[in-house]
Design an enzyme around this catalytic site. Sequence first.
Site, PDB file in Angstrom:
ATOM      1  N   LYS A 205       0.876  -1.181   0.000  1.00 43.09           N
ATOM      2  CA  LYS A 205       0.000   0.000   0.000  1.00 43.09           C
ATOM      3  C   LYS A 205       0.908   1.224   0.000  1.00 43.09           C
ATOM      4  CE  LYS A 205      -1.590   3.004   2.627  1.00 43.09           C
ATOM      5  NZ  LYS A 205      -1.649   4.120   1.674  1.00 43.09           N
ATOM      6  N   CYS A 320      13.342  11.786   7.897  1.00 44.36           N
ATOM      7  CA  CYS A 320      13.268  11.366   9.301  1.00 44.36           C
ATOM      8  C   CYS A 320      14.589  11.683   9.988  1.00 44.36           C
ATOM      9  CB  CYS A 320      12.959   9.883   9.385  1.00 44.36           C
ATOM     10  SG  CYS A 320      14.048   8.879   8.381  1.00 44.36           S
TER      11      CYS A 320
END
Length: 515
Positions: A205, A320
């Site tokens: 996904k 990140c």
Amino acid sequence: MIKEYSHEPFTDFLIEKNYREMEQALEHIKSYLGKKHSLLIDGKNVETDEEITSINPANKEEVVGYVSKASKEHAEDAMKAAHHAFESWRLWDAEARAELLFRAAAITRRRKKELTALLIKEGGKPWKEADADIAEGIDFMEYYGREMIRLKDGAPVKSREGEKNKYIYTSMGVTVVIPPWNFAFAIMVGTTVAPIVTGNTVVLKPASNTPVIARAFIDILKEAGIPKGVVNFCPGSGSEVGDYLVDHPLTHLISFTGSREVGTRIYNRASQVREGQKWLKRSIIEMGGKDTVVVDKNADLEAAAEEIFVSAFGFSGQKCSAGSRAVIHEDVYDRVVERVVKIAETKKVGDPVDGKTYMGPVIDQSSFDKIMNYIEIGKEEGRLVYGGKSDDSKGFFIDPTIFADVDPKARIMQEEIFGPVLAFSKGGDFKELIEIANNTEYGLTGAVFSNNREHLEYAKGHFHVGNLYFNRNCTGAIVGYHPFGGFNMSGTDSKAGGPDYLPLHMLPKTISEML
Ligand code: NDP
């Protein structure tokens, strides 16, 4: 004979030929912008009425593509297909699975400029960042292919007289892969091919902001010869399709990279045993960061300032690993802040289609709004020394923004902003600098600039992050060189691109036979 792994070289756009080829690739890709892309379930393309519209964040009017949107029914079909394909895929020779990755890497390499151009459009990445993202995807395929060959016969254990023992790694089952948009190629590729090469099957996904580049990769896997059902492509809403896949009793492994909020939700849901579930799900959860660059009083201040800038503002701070906080020794604090501001003045913000652009847009309206809200908070919490301006009329542009004199406990020093915002704090001695660096709930990356060996040794033991860098920036980990993953609320520290990564996707099995 397989060559020893070394990372994919980065393209030098100062070379005229490379620059021209990139411009041509950006021209070429215009011809396939705005097309429709389907799901892939059990080897078949499936089109849906509902679609995700992927737009260029530098130019909201430009549609990168329309991508079919999976419903729960599609997710169910994909789970069944992956479950079915697992029975034969897990028995494929490990080398044959690795070779599939090498073929996919070769196809990606041949199409590198075109994929880079697509990422510039869909992800809003400047050339250099987009090129590095595609290179990292290639690295994951090359590295994990070799790792699988290394692990194919298991690990050594002792045998005794009359008893032969073996310790091997077997595949787990269906893996649900949920990557973020910020390394829309690299992380999506790495988290998809690791389960595949270890003999698992995948339902992917992709992030809803970047589904077109993900579909391009699915086509590469098809071209490389992946059997039907081994990878299934199911773009859709995180809360609808994501939850459904995570909760499914046939899911064995979940590989997620994204925010702390969604990561902890998945971690929690994955721990619940559903009806018909025969195993405890394993989850690899990699989440956010609030990463710090520490500067000691005797450091090379010019290098430190350059690298603070790169750490904070590369890809608009949407990493990140972004060094969104800089903690400086009070004796050199003013000089470092001043120098970083001077560097900011020289950088171009704009459409990343232009090869001279240093910083492009942020990814979407909600990120833009969230970041601008943090900039308002920053004005209360610190001294705005650069930037603060924005323009979302055409794309989502925010200037590099720098706050000085911020309290180490202030919100902009604690919360992940995920945008081009840098906060400075100061400390009195090295121990205090490290204490401040450790004072968030995250523990992903960190950098220390110092020429004091004792201080660097102290940082090794006390700076609690998964990726610690000395006298360089805190971003840009390379597969096979800097295995990547963080501590605390940065995740399960799976160390992507490292020697311990593939075993997380397998079940070790002991076979003991009396002779
Ligand atoms: P999100 O957590 O918003 O989304 C990540 C993925 O999760 C997307 O595919 C998203 O789908 C999906 N998702 C959303 N809700 C659910 C749900 N309920 N169940 C299952 N899946 C769901 O993160 P971002 O994409 O915004 O990425 C940025 C974040 O990722 C930052 O916090 C960054 O620090 C972190 N990150 C961490 C890395 C690491 O290695 N530690 C590396 C890179 C990024 P959809 O897009 O449809 O909402």
